[in-house]
Design an enzyme around this catalytic site. Sequence first.
Site, mmCIF file in Angstrom:
data_model
loop_
_atom_site.group_PDB
_atom_site.id
_atom_site.type_symbol
_atom_site.label_atom_id
_atom_site.label_comp_id
_atom_site.label_asym_id
_atom_site.label_seq_id
_atom_site.Cartn_x
_atom_site.Cartn_y
_atom_site.Cartn_z
ATOM 1 N N PRO A 7 0.855 -1.198 0.000
ATOM 2 C CA PRO A 7 0.000 0.000 0.000
ATOM 3 C C PRO A 7 0.884 1.240 0.000
ATOM 4 O O PRO A 7 1.871 1.293 0.742
ATOM 5 C CB PRO A 7 -0.746 -0.113 1.330
ATOM 6 C CG PRO A 7 0.146 -0.920 2.216
ATOM 7 C CD PRO A 7 0.886 -1.855 1.309
ATOM 8 N N GLN A 68 -7.206 -1.592 3.230
ATOM 9 C CA GLN A 68 -6.465 -1.358 4.473
ATOM 10 C C GLN A 68 -7.148 -0.265 5.294
ATOM 11 O O GLN A 68 -7.569 0.758 4.742
ATOM 12 C CB GLN A 68 -5.026 -0.927 4.179
ATOM 13 C CG GLN A 68 -4.185 -0.809 5.447
ATOM 14 C CD GLN A 68 -2.784 -0.286 5.214
ATOM 15 O OE1 GLN A 68 -2.612 0.867 4.812
ATOM 16 N NE2 GLN A 68 -1.786 -1.117 5.457
ATOM 17 N N CYS A 98 2.280 3.176 9.412
ATOM 18 C CA CYS A 98 2.417 4.510 8.831
ATOM 19 C C CYS A 98 2.787 5.532 9.877
ATOM 20 O O CYS A 98 2.212 5.540 10.972
ATOM 21 C CB CYS A 98 1.091 4.944 8.219
ATOM 22 S SG CYS A 98 1.064 4.684 6.489
ATOM 23 N N LYS A 139 -0.185 -4.931 8.971
ATOM 24 C CA LYS A 139 1.122 -4.511 8.462
ATOM 25 C C LYS A 139 1.753 -3.659 9.550
ATOM 26 O O LYS A 139 1.156 -2.692 10.013
ATOM 27 C CB LYS A 139 0.938 -3.720 7.175
ATOM 28 C CG LYS A 139 2.232 -3.241 6.582
ATOM 29 C CD LYS A 139 2.085 -3.054 5.084
ATOM 30 C CE LYS A 139 3.322 -2.453 4.493
ATOM 31 N NZ LYS A 139 3.501 -1.044 4.887
ATOM 32 N N GLY A 200 10.456 -4.281 2.634
ATOM 33 C CA GLY A 200 11.420 -3.202 2.838
ATOM 34 C C GLY A 200 12.681 -3.355 2.027
ATOM 35 O O GLY A 200 13.359 -4.376 2.097
ATOM 36 N N GLU A 201 12.960 -2.337 1.187
ATOM 37 C CA GLU A 201 14.233 -2.239 0.450
ATOM 38 C C GLU A 201 14.481 -3.360 -0.548
ATOM 39 O O GLU A 201 15.626 -3.743 -0.770
ATOM 40 C CB GLU A 201 15.419 -2.161 1.425
ATOM 41 C CG GLU A 201 15.440 -0.940 2.306
ATOM 42 C CD GLU A 201 15.569 0.389 1.564
ATOM 43 O OE1 GLU A 201 16.279 0.454 0.556
ATOM 44 O OE2 GLU A 201 14.921 1.354 2.011
ATOM 45 N N GLY A 223 7.165 -2.305 -2.537
ATOM 46 C CA GLY A 223 6.599 -0.963 -2.622
ATOM 47 C C GLY A 223 7.329 -0.154 -3.676
ATOM 48 O O GLY A 223 7.095 -0.296 -4.883
ATOM 49 N N ARG A 224 8.273 0.673 -3.206
ATOM 50 C CA ARG A 224 8.945 1.609 -4.113
ATOM 51 C C ARG A 224 9.669 0.907 -5.254
ATOM 52 O O ARG A 224 9.728 1.436 -6.372
ATOM 53 C CB ARG A 224 9.912 2.479 -3.301
ATOM 54 C CG ARG A 224 9.177 3.386 -2.297
ATOM 55 C CD ARG A 224 10.107 3.886 -1.217
ATOM 56 N NE ARG A 224 10.742 2.771 -0.532
ATOM 57 C CZ ARG A 224 11.859 2.856 0.178
ATOM 58 N NH1 ARG A 224 12.465 4.019 0.316
ATOM 59 N NH2 ARG A 224 12.348 1.791 0.768
HETATM 60 C C1 LIG Z 1 4.686 7.351 -0.348
HETATM 61 C C2 LIG Z 1 4.435 6.166 0.542
HETATM 62 C C3 LIG Z 1 3.154 5.899 0.993
HETATM 63 C C4 LIG Z 1 2.901 4.798 1.830
HETATM 64 N N1 LIG Z 1 1.613 4.544 2.236
HETATM 65 C C5 LIG Z 1 1.363 3.453 3.025
HETATM 66 C C6 LIG Z 1 0.027 3.105 3.412
HETATM 67 O O1 LIG Z 1 -0.962 3.765 3.032
HETATM 68 N N2 LIG Z 1 -0.135 2.027 4.205
HETATM 69 C C7 LIG Z 1 0.929 1.261 4.652
HETATM 70 O O2 LIG Z 1 0.728 0.287 5.388
HETATM 71 N N3 LIG Z 1 2.186 1.546 4.266
HETATM 72 C C8 LIG Z 1 2.425 2.612 3.470
HETATM 73 N N4 LIG Z 1 3.709 2.863 3.057
HETATM 74 C C9 LIG Z 1 4.792 1.916 3.397
HETATM 75 C C10 LIG Z 1 4.983 0.894 2.270
HETATM 76 O O3 LIG Z 1 3.845 0.065 2.141
HETATM 77 C C11 LIG Z 1 6.216 -0.005 2.520
HETATM 78 O O4 LIG Z 1 6.068 -0.643 3.755
HETATM 79 C C12 LIG Z 1 7.520 0.782 2.543
HETATM 80 O O5 LIG Z 1 7.584 1.662 1.427
HETATM 81 C C13 LIG Z 1 8.732 -0.159 2.518
HETATM 82 O O6 LIG Z 1 8.719 -0.995 1.386
HETATM 83 P P1 LIG Z 1 9.603 -0.678 0.081
HETATM 84 O O7 LIG Z 1 11.037 -0.521 0.542
HETATM 85 O O8 LIG Z 1 9.399 -1.882 -0.809
HETATM 86 O O9 LIG Z 1 9.086 0.593 -0.510
HETATM 87 C C14 LIG Z 1 3.977 3.954 2.240
HETATM 88 C C15 LIG Z 1 5.268 4.222 1.777
HETATM 89 C C16 LIG Z 1 5.515 5.315 0.945
HETATM 90 C C17 LIG Z 1 6.939 5.567 0.459
#
Ligand SMILES: Cc1cc2nc3c(=O)[nH]c(=O)nc-3n(C[C@H](O)[C@H](O)[C@H](O)COP(=O)(O)O)c2cc1C
Length: 317
Positions: A7, A68, A98, A139, A200-201, A223-224
């Site tokens: 998300p 969520q 969050c 989460k 994460g990462e 995510g990213r």
């Molecule tokens: C811009 C942004 C918005 C996010 N919004 C949510 C969210 O609405 N709900 C949630 O549980 N995590 C949220 N996250 C966290 C991500 O779901 C994820 O846990 C985090 O980016 C780490 O994963 P990654 O390294 O693959 O990006 C958000 C992260 C970012 C960068």
Amino acid sequence: MRIILAPMEGVVDHLMRDMLTQVGGFDLCITEFVRVVDQLLPRRVFTRLCPELKQGGKTPAGVPVRVQLLGQEPDWLAENAVRAVELGSPGVDLNFGCPAKTVNKSKGGAVLLKETDTLYRIMHKVRSAVPAQFPVTAKMRLGFDDTSLALDNARALYEGGATELAIHARTKADGYRPPAYWPWIAKVRAVVPINVVANGEIWQPADAVLCREQSGSHDIMLGRGALAQPNLALRIRDGGEPLPWPLVLSLLMRYSEYEIAGDKGLYYSNRIKQWFSYLRLQYPQAEQLFQQLRLLRKSADIVLLLKQQLHQAERAG
Ligand SMILES: Cc1cc2nc3c(=O)[nH]c(=O)nc-3n(C[C@H](O)[C@H](O)[C@H](O)COP(=O)(O)O)c2cc1C
């Protein structure tokens, strides 16, 4: 292995979910969070954030999308969770990760990681209210300021009835600073007998391998990395190269058409710039284009620039 699309509020909306699940490799998406304060939210709040509810809770590519919720009040979270599944969400995910701000005493997300008992009460209430055939997942991060409650919090969520946990392997205080502490996920797995998804990462297929090794988790959440490299999930499964730049440009064009047609003209330039901020991490071409694009405000100008780039890339390729 399941791969879940993370998300991301303000970035991963239904159009992005549509795009990325069409590219492929994902088993499940989680929506941006719905903030629950002190009421049963109207249906339109859910369907606006998750229009897939009107299509059987799946993206056009057929990937399930789970709603969520974020909040602190067990009763209101439970009522809204029931509404989400009644509307067609295949289960409910609860957000304890969050760094969301407390608004008028209403809190939620990572701040609740300081209150193990509240986590239990929320999970217990929501799990008791949602029919058993629907998963209720959570989460979480490893903690707020530090990891001292990580295991207690995971246990509380399990004891409250969580079907599965996804762990973003950092504390709130760590923000998004690398590294993600994947070995911590293994510690959590050792104390809860439910599935734990590692997050994460993960930016490249090699990160996925290392993350799965160090966490012991089969399942991962992207995510990213998925925004930086739209075919990352496919590459993690089957190898291959990053999506060629002209294909990324075609995706950007399609996304633009959808966003603008979706009556979101106002948001379009922000959304596309957000996406670019990730794409430029993977594609040098995106970095160059971003420098031009960031100065543009009007949707039509951005689309024109993208079209020109696509023509150029097609001619060159
Ligand atoms: C811009 C942004 C918005 C996010 N919004 C949510 C969210 O609405 N709900 C949630 O549980 N995590 C949220 N996250 C966290 C991500 O779901 C994820 O846990 C985090 O980016 C780490 O994963 P990654 O390294 O693959 O990006 C958000 C992260 C970012 C960068």
